[in-house]
Design a protein around this motif. Structure first.
Motif, short mmCIF file in Angstrom:
data_model
loop_
_atom_site.label_atom_id
_atom_site.label_comp_id
_atom_site.label_asym_id
_atom_site.label_seq_id
_atom_site.Cartn_x
_atom_site.Cartn_y
_atom_site.Cartn_z
N THR A 98 47.87 12.39 -25.07
CA THR A 98 48.72 11.26 -25.45
C THR A 98 48.89 11.17 -26.97
O THR A 98 49.98 10.95 -27.48
N LEU A 125 54.37 6.95 -20.28
CA LEU A 125 54.01 8.27 -19.75
C LEU A 125 53.50 8.15 -18.31
O LEU A 125 53.81 8.96 -17.45
N GLN A 126 52.74 7.09 -18.07
CA GLN A 126 52.23 6.89 -16.71
C GLN A 126 53.36 6.62 -15.71
O GLN A 126 53.35 7.12 -14.60
N SER A 157 50.49 13.98 -15.17
CA SER A 157 49.45 13.54 -16.10
C SER A 157 48.09 13.68 -15.43
O SER A 157 47.93 13.31 -14.27
N GLU A 194 51.05 2.86 -29.42
CA GLU A 194 50.51 3.99 -28.66
C GLU A 194 50.21 3.57 -27.22
O GLU A 194 50.44 4.31 -26.26
N TYR A 244 52.23 11.10 -29.04
CA TYR A 244 52.56 9.89 -29.80
C TYR A 244 52.98 10.24 -31.23
O TYR A 244 53.97 9.73 -31.76
N HIS A 248 49.39 15.46 -20.57
CA HIS A 248 50.65 15.39 -19.84
C HIS A 248 51.41 16.70 -19.97
O HIS A 248 51.41 17.30 -21.04
N GLN A 256 51.67 5.23 -23.84
CA GLN A 256 50.79 5.66 -22.75
C GLN A 256 51.28 5.11 -21.40
O GLN A 256 51.34 5.82 -20.39
#
Ligand SMILES: Nc1ncnc2c1ncn2[C@@H]1O[C@H](COP(=O)(O)OP(=O)(O)OP(=O)(O)O)[C@@H](O)[C@H]1O
Length: 409
Positions: free
Chosen positions: A329, A357-358, A368, A350, A333, A383, A354
């Protein structure tokens, strides 16, 4: 004077490539003689639904398998055959096909089934699009089911996307709990995720008895056969000899996916037509493969906010410029901050990155995996893109807000 002489010259009235393009559309349900290599699965689905022919409760069934392995085709095809067989004995069987990716709340699922089954004159109720609470929609569903059908088959596609699995418990126990008295309901749940039942709540797990069935991917020969049975979508002689084998081979590369094979063939025809070519060639097929993959990826990210696209773009840049495939991550970022600045976007925290991304992991855009266990695992996840970076980039740059990145790259 030919029949087309008085037509508006702005449009085309001939189609030199396709004789019947609908045969290659995803909504088309091929007849049993065009279905290849699924006899055993068809029989298993038929066994589960068999009681419906006599107006009795079918067995519930979960079907698993990768995308394009014929799960919805076989469910719909066998259900239709049940409906027509039951009709011969004056038994009414109706079915509701629901894509839980689009409708995932309890209320919207219950409403949709009720609307599909209901005939207001018979049931005495209407099912409005909005304005009722979940409980009221259930009441109308039970009324509709009791008065308008003997058996209702509910097919829940992408069942793993259900927000709340309570609907499964209520539908499966409707008869037992005397919600309905003159009718019965059978559920077919379809999923790409074989471990989906593990995620069901204990209440549902223990109350929903069901059969399970797995569909394996097709091999290249089966894909050739599936495509051959749709050859009549094209005019005679339009397909070059290598088109079907090449399409099948390309679709079998990841796993034998009939949806992809048919999409590539259709797109190859469309590309040829656009170029006014008289034959569909291997080159059209290769271009079509890229277009098919881009369209598919586009469908996945269509509803995503621009910030999510910027984050995906950052992961794409990292993937392109490294031999690594997975990135933590933190690294994503750092890259994202630079991309956001170039686009004049607000820079998210950040933690928010995160979370996004999830979400993308959940949508199957990326994969991920956490590193190690314990607290803070979110921040320590790695990821990776699930699609070829050049395709991801192309699709992301279709968004005009991201287009400046192309000029700079
Ligand atoms: N055995 C087969 N014979 C002929 N056509 C098939 C066969 N299996 C799948 N197809 C065709 O491939 C396409 C995809 O099939 P289907 O939608 O049933 O796959 P699926 O397993 O439900 O995939 P997804 O999980 O993506 O919904 C459809 O156009 C379908 O008609």
């Amino acid at each position: 004077m030919s029949a087309n002489d008085d037509r508006d010259p702005l449009f085309r009235y001939d189609d030199p490539v396709f004789a019947d393009e609908r045969l290659l559309e995803i909504t088309h349900l091929p007849g049993p003689d065009r279905i290849v290599g699924r006899d055993e699965q068809m029989q298993r689905v038929a066994d589960a639904l068999n009681p419906a022919i006599f107006g009795s409760e079918p067995n519930h069934l979960f079907i698993f398998g990768k995308t394009g392995t014929g799960k919805s085709l076989i469910s719909r095809s066998v259900t239709k055959r049940v409906i027509s067989e039951a009709k011969r004995d004056d038994i009414t069987v109706k079915y509701a096909f629901i894509d839980c990716g689009e409708q995932n709340t309890e209320a919207s699922i219950v409403k949709t089934i009720a609307q599909l089954v209901n005939e207001p004159k018979k049931s005495g109720v209407s099912v409005p699009d909005r304005g009722l609470g979940t409980g009221d929609y259930y009441k109308r569903l039970w009324q509709a089911v009791d008065h308008c059908t003997d058996v209702t088959i509910v097919i829940l596609d992408e069942i793993d996307m259900l927000e709340d699995d309570e609907v499964l418990r209520k539908l499966s126990r409707a008869g037992e709990n005397r919600r309905i008295s003159d009718s019965s309901i059978g559920i077919i749940g379809i999923s790409n995720k074989i471990d989906f039942p593990d995620h069901l709540s204990e209440r549902v797990k223990s109350s929903l008895s069901r059969d399970e069935l797995v569909f394996s991917p097709y091999d290249a020969n089966q894909l050739v056969e599936i495509l051959e049975k749709r050859r009549d979508a094209f005019h005679d002689g339009v397909l070059s000899g290598d088109v079907i084998p090449l399409t099948a081979a390309l679709a079998a590369q990841e796993h034998g996916d009939a949806r992809k094979a048919i999409d590539i063939l259709r797109n190859a025809g469309r590309i040829a037509k656009k170029q006014s070519a008289s034959r569909v060639t291997a080159e059209h097929v290769r271009d079509a493969k890229e277009k098919t993959e881009a369209d598919r990826f586009n469908e996945l990210i269509e509803g995503s906010p621009q910030q999510a696209k910027a984050i995906l773009y950052s992961l794409t840049l990292l993937t392109e410029n490294s031999t690594e495939k997975e990135f933590p991550t933190k690294i994503i970022y750092n890259q994202y901050k630079e991309v956001a600045r170039r686009l004049d976007f607000d820079v998210l925290s950040e933690r928010r990155v995160q979370e996004i991304l999830q979400e993308q992991n959940f949508l199957n855009v990326i994969q991920s995996e956490r590193e190690g266990r314990g607290r803070g695992r979110g921040a320590h996840a790695k990821h990776r893109l699930l699609e070829n970076p050049s395709i991801v980039k192309k699709v992301l740059l279709r968004d005009s807000r991201l287009a400046p990145l192309e000029e700079e790259s």
